[in-house]
Design a protein around this motif. Sequence first.
Motif, short mmCIF file in Angstrom:
data_model
loop_
_atom_site.label_atom_id
_atom_site.label_comp_id
_atom_site.label_asym_id
_atom_site.label_seq_id
_atom_site.Cartn_x
_atom_site.Cartn_y
_atom_site.Cartn_z
N PHE A 68 -12.55 -48.30 70.15
CA PHE A 68 -12.17 -48.45 71.56
C PHE A 68 -11.44 -47.20 72.05
O PHE A 68 -11.67 -46.73 73.17
CB PHE A 68 -11.28 -49.68 71.75
N MET A 69 -10.55 -46.65 71.22
CA MET A 69 -9.81 -45.46 71.64
C MET A 69 -10.74 -44.27 71.77
O MET A 69 -10.63 -43.47 72.72
CB MET A 69 -8.69 -45.16 70.64
N ARG A 128 -13.80 -40.62 75.49
CA ARG A 128 -15.05 -40.13 76.06
C ARG A 128 -15.08 -40.35 77.57
O ARG A 128 -15.52 -39.48 78.33
CB ARG A 128 -16.25 -40.80 75.40
N ILE A 129 -14.65 -41.52 78.02
CA ILE A 129 -14.57 -41.78 79.46
C ILE A 129 -13.64 -40.79 80.13
O ILE A 129 -13.90 -40.29 81.24
CB ILE A 129 -14.10 -43.23 79.72
N HIS A 130 -12.55 -40.47 79.44
CA HIS A 130 -11.54 -39.53 79.95
C HIS A 130 -12.08 -38.11 80.05
O HIS A 130 -11.52 -37.28 80.77
CB HIS A 130 -10.32 -39.59 79.02
N ASN A 146 -4.61 -49.65 63.90
CA ASN A 146 -5.64 -48.64 63.70
C ASN A 146 -6.84 -49.21 62.98
O ASN A 146 -7.44 -48.56 62.13
CB ASN A 146 -5.04 -47.47 62.89
N SER A 147 -7.22 -50.45 63.32
CA SER A 147 -8.39 -51.07 62.71
C SER A 147 -9.65 -50.35 63.20
O SER A 147 -9.61 -49.57 64.16
CB SER A 147 -8.46 -52.55 63.08
N GLY A 177 -6.40 -47.93 76.67
CA GLY A 177 -6.67 -46.63 76.09
C GLY A 177 -6.57 -45.51 77.11
O GLY A 177 -5.98 -44.45 76.85
N LEU A 178 -7.15 -45.72 78.28
CA LEU A 178 -7.07 -44.69 79.33
C LEU A 178 -5.63 -44.48 79.79
O LEU A 178 -5.22 -43.35 80.08
CB LEU A 178 -7.96 -45.09 80.51
#
Length: 267
Positions: free
Chosen positions: A233-234, A239-241, A226-227, A27-28
């Motif tokens: 997770f995305m 948020r981490i980003h 896109n479950s 994701g990142l």
Amino acid sequence: MKARAIVVTSGKGGVGKTTTTANLGAGLAKLGEKVAVIDVDVGLRNLDVVMGLEGRVVFDLIDVLEGRAKPRQALIRDKRVENLYLLPASQTKDKEALDPGRFRDLVQHLLTEEGFDRVLIDSPAGIEKGFQTAATPAEGALVVVNPEVSSVRDADRIIGLLEAREIRENFLVINRLRPRMVSRGDMLSVEDVVEILGLRPIGIIPEDEQVLISTNQGEPLILKGNSPAAQAFMDTARRIHGEEVPFRNVEEAQGFMAVLRRLFGGR
């Protein structure tokens, strides 16, 4: 998160650390960060399987730490998403082969010399040498916890160890949440977990059979579709980003908004 070296950890095994590491790394990378994910679970080595990269392993973490390979030789680039790299664990050594000082230097080398924006460290379960090595270079931590009593109890111990190491930027990833079980009182709610552990959640991942399917297929769920879990997770990666992303379906997790308001000072 400001932390660039992040350990993904838990007290209890089987809570989804490796799946979380693989998906958040992907994701990142999708968000434009150059990311290295490192498997420190020496002797078992599962991250390469979850990512579908096991057939490309030539050198491993211990080869790098013991000087038989350079980091660039051991890093495996994931061809499905730009700027995602894996450094696999050794399957033939044990955790006694880990040198915390050399591992700290390796992570610093990746961040300062190899141009990585983020290093995610997949820690072994427990509090022994594997965890201690994984935590040595960490500036922050993602504590993966399932909403059940034994997982929360063990996570509390890990949080204490992180704080003792002065790793302060720590967040919860609450994994495998089943809202229907929460509503029946058969599973701890998000509110319960947050109040017990005292950490802010950065990710809430619902139970989703697609996680198991993607793991068996060797492709991070975040790359497949896109479950509900893929979306969660995305959202967590965003948020981490540094993005402000609301939690989905929070009304299903009892009292969660009230907890967030308390944690964030009434906002």
